[in-house]
Structure formats: structure tokens, C-alpha cells
Design an enzyme around this catalytic site. Structure first.
Site, PDB file in Angstrom:
ATOM      1  N   LYS A   1       0.826  -1.215   0.000  1.00  0.00           N
ATOM      2  CA  LYS A   1       0.000   0.000   0.000  1.00  0.00           C
ATOM      3  C   LYS A   1       0.857   1.260   0.000  1.00  0.00           C
ATOM      4  O   LYS A   1       0.403   2.326  -0.443  1.00  0.00           O
ATOM      5  CB  LYS A   1      -0.949  -0.005   1.194  1.00  0.00           C
ATOM      6  CG  LYS A   1      -0.269   0.029   2.557  1.00  0.00           C
ATOM      7  CD  LYS A   1      -1.304  -0.022   3.665  1.00  0.00           C
ATOM      8  CE  LYS A   1      -0.648   0.019   5.049  1.00  0.00           C
ATOM      9  NZ  LYS A   1      -1.657  -0.063   6.129  1.00  0.00           N
TER      10      LYS A   1
ATOM     11  N   LYS B   1      13.879 -11.037 -35.813  1.00  0.00           N
ATOM     12  CA  LYS B   1      13.088  -9.842 -36.082  1.00  0.00           C
ATOM     13  C   LYS B   1      12.149 -10.088 -37.261  1.00  0.00           C
ATOM     14  O   LYS B   1      12.501 -10.777 -38.212  1.00  0.00           O
ATOM     15  CB  LYS B   1      13.997  -8.649 -36.384  1.00  0.00           C
ATOM     16  CG  LYS B   1      14.672  -8.068 -35.152  1.00  0.00           C
ATOM     17  CD  LYS B   1      13.660  -7.516 -34.167  1.00  0.00           C
ATOM     18  CE  LYS B   1      14.314  -6.948 -32.936  1.00  0.00           C
ATOM     19  NZ  LYS B   1      13.310  -6.487 -31.947  1.00  0.00           N
TER      20      LYS B   1
END
Length: 404
Positions: free
Chosen positions: A91, A140
Site C-alpha cells: 500500500k 526480427k
């Protein structure tokens, strides 16, 4: 008492010491001063403590910053990274301008983590190469391509002399080039190129799918003889990578890709530091390779951050060192700079800098290997290029980044 030490950067906090005390109590026992003395004694071993508070200059005239370190008793949480991160930055990550910059673990806690299975020496031993930075290339433009195209791309990269070839991180399971088929066919291609050149190349296949499927899929990859696994670790979580690294039926190096990590690290005042997430935690949770943007490529990190990641990968610790892999926009003209800043024990990782070479992947690999040799031998780059056409073509296309 064993503790985990968390260091934070606070920005625009008016009273850093008060804020540090609030965090130390709030993330452990809650309220402290309002507790009766009997309760305080009962809870003392659970309470966080402030180790240090240091003021520092902000990045702008009106900004104030401080660095605080808080010790969290290990008795409060189980020995796993999710428990630690939830305790020290759960938190709290939602509560203003605060960045988690480092974690320090006890030796006992470290023994519960795997670290790299192979590490730098283990990878070098697999390849039989100990005296230079390793060279890696990336598939790629493979989406929509069939297996024949992928095999040819693999072959060209291997003929260029690269040491490792990895899947693109966005290359997922597909019917044109299934995971298992890529492993089987890829091994055959690399066997043939090794017979032709005498050079060994490893192929890292992208481990993808639902989290519940990954362990079995990785075990199957090992059975098929895969060389290494690529994992989009921050899409899945560090604990997932740790589970794979700990599994004795998955005796494979793990390559941690930084995809999604920018959501956690990019802000100077929120999130986690690059060095902690991409360096220390990757290494502790089992990454043999940690990829990250280089300081001078197309997606650049600040140089200080990139070097800090490298330092976390290789500094003395109970774990094997990991290979740092500065990436993105790397071309042969950057090699002198890479070797100056990251030394011998890192991996030069190129995609377009290999595939975009005028003579294709083979020429790109040879250009990189030539300039690596030139730097190691202190040979003038121009002299090396005069005797290596592939290097000259690369320098003509991309130029050279001077190491100043």
C-alpha cells in the site's frame, strides 16, 4: 533478529524523520505510541525500525528529497519475494511520491532463493568462450512468417558468428512455427552451422502461455534439448521465474526480458529502481541473463541506471553473477563504448544492427565479431575495417559512437 532492509527515495516530504517512523510502524505493527507498554513489549520484535534518514538535493529548485532506510523483521513475513514486496511497498506504493530503491536480505533469506542456475561462468562454459563479451542476436519480423523463413534467419545469424540467438519477446505460440517445432528444427539448423563453421550458437526459445502451463512447457523444452528459455518475467512475476529456476527438471538458463518493467521503474519518484528490479531481484530469482535498455540505443536508460543494473548483476554475493544484456538500437559502431562501460562480462545484444546490415544477418554478425576483436586487441577500428568488408559496410551505414 533477521531483518530485510528497504531503502526509499522520498520526494516533497516536509518531515522525513516523522514520515520514516510512520512507515516503520504502519507497515508492521500499526500504531505504536498509543499502545500500552505491555502491548509494546509483546510487539517489539515485530516493529519496523528506522535505520537512517538522509536529506538530499532535489532535481529542481522547489523539490525536496530524502533517502530513508527501514528494517522489517523477517518474523513478519514468509521468505518469498511477493511477501517482501507486499510488506515493504504494497500500500505504500500508492501513498505519494516514494520510490523503493534497494532491498538488503539476510543470509538466511538469501538461502531460500535460487539465484542463477548457470551464471556467467556456466554460460561461458556451455559455449567454450571466456575471453570476450558474448554476442547475441534477435529474431526480427518473424510474426506471420513460416518455419522455413525462421530457420533461414536462424542460419544466417549463426553463420555470422553470434553466440546466442533469442526469440522476439512478442513471438508467441502459433501454428506457423510452434514452440516445440522451433526447438527441434532450430537445433538441427545450429548443428549444421556448427559443422560448417566450428562455432557453437545457443538458441533461447520464448516460453509463453498461461502461467499454470509454463512449468510443464519448460520441462518439455528441456526434454527436446532446448538451449535456453526467454521469459517475459514482469508479465508473469518474479515468483514464476523463481519456480522455474528451482525446478531440477528444467536444467536450462533463463533469459529475463524487461517487457512491462517500465511501468514499475520509469518514474524518478514512483515505483522501483531499475537496479533493484532488473538487477538484484532478477538475479536473486534465477535469471542467468538480464536484458535492459542500454544508455545509448533507441530506447535508452540513463547511464547511471544502466550501470547500476550491471553492477547488481555481477557484484560479489552468495549467488552466481548474471549476464547483463544492454539492448535496443545497438549497432557495431557502439561496441567500443559498450566494452568500455560494461567490460568483458556482458552480452552485446543486437537486432536491427545485425539484420539491417547490407549483407544480411551473416554480414551483421561478422561485423560485430570483427569490431569486438579490434577492441580486445587495441587495434584501430579503421585498420580493422580496412581488412573486414563487413565491418566497413556497417560503419558506413551506422557510423561510430565515440567512447569519450
Amino acid at each position: 533478529m533477521s531483518e530485510v532492509l528497504a531503502t526509499y527515495l522520498l520526494t516533497d516530504t516536509t518531515d522525513s524523520e516523522k514520515r520514516a517512523e510512520q512507515i516503520a510502524a504502519g507497515l508492521t505493527v500499526g500504531s505504536w505510541t498509543d499502545l500500552p507498554l505491555v502491548k509494546q513489549e509483546q510487539l517489539r520484535k515485530h516493529k519496523g525500525r528506522v535505520v537512517k534518514v538522509e536529506e538530499k538535493e532535489g532535481t529542481s529548485e522547489n523539490e525536496t528529497q530524502s533517502v530513508i532506510t527501514i528494517a522489517y523483521p523477517e518474523v513478519n513475513f514468509s521468505r518469498d519475494i511477493p511477501a517482501v514486496l507486499t510488506t515493504v511497498f504494497g500500500k505504500l506504493s500508492l501513498d505519494g511520491k516514494i520510490k523503493l530503491t534497494d532491498l538488503e536480505f539476510s543470509e538466511g533469506f538469501k538461502r531460500s532463493l535460487p539465484g542463477p542456475k548457470f551464471g556467467i561462468y556456466g554460460i561461458r562454459k556451455l559455449l567454450g568462450e571466456f575471453e570476450r563479451p558474448l554476442l547475441m542476436s534477435i529474431f526480427k519480423g518473424v510474426i506471420g512468417r513460416d518455419l522455413a523463413d525462421i530457420k533461414e534467419q536462424l542460419r544466417q545469424q549463426a553463420l555470422g558468428g553470434v553466440d546466442l540467438i533469442k526469440d522476439d519477446e512478442i513471438f508467441f505460440e502459433n501454428e506457423l512455427a510452434p514452440f516445440e517445432t522451433r526447438i527441434i528444427e532450430g537445433k538441427q539448423v545450429l548443428k549444421e552451422t556448427r559443422e560448417e563453421t566450428g562455432h557453437k550458437t545457443l538458441y533461447a526459445v520464448n516460453l509463453t502461455g498461461r502461467t499454470a502451463e509454463l512449468r510443464d512447457k519448460a520441462r518439455r523444452a528441456a526434454e527436446l534439448g532446448a538451449d535456453a528459455l526467454l521469459l517475459n518475467v514482469f508479465a508473469y512475476g518474479l515468483d514464476v521465474m523463481q519456480s522455474l529456476a528451482e525446478d531440477k527438471e528444467i536444467p536450462l538458463p533463463i533469459m529475463a526480458h524487461p517487457a512491462v518493467s517500465g511501468a514499475f521503474t520509469s518514474s524518478p519518484v514512483y515505483g522501483l529502481s531499475h537496479a533493484l528490479l532488473l538487477g538484484k531481484l532478477n538475479r536473486y530469482c534465477g535469471a542467468d541473463f538480464s536484458l535492459f535498455p542500454s544508455p545509448y540505443g533507441s530506447v535508452a536508460l540513463p547511464k547511471e541506471s544502466a550501470l547500476a543494473i550491471h553492477d547488481e548483476c555481477v557484484k560479489d554475493d552468495v549467488f552466481h553473477p548474471s549476464f547483463a544484456v544492454p539492448s535496443a538500437g545497438i549497432h557495431p559502431g557502439m561496441v567500443p563504448l559498450l566494452m568500455r562501460d560494461f567490460g568483458i562480462d556482458h552480452i552485446i545484444n543486437a537486432g536491427g544492427g545485425i539484420h539491417g546490415h547490407p549483407k544480411g544477418g551473416e554480414g551483421g554478425g561478422k561485423a560485430f565479431r570483427a569490431i569486438i576483436d579490434a577492441v580486445l586487441e587495441a587495434q584501430p577500428i579503421e585498420e580493422k575495417a580496412a581488412s573486414c568488408k563487413d565491418l566497413q559496410l556497417a560503419l558506413d551505414k551506422w557510423g561510430r559512437v565515440e567512447a569519450v
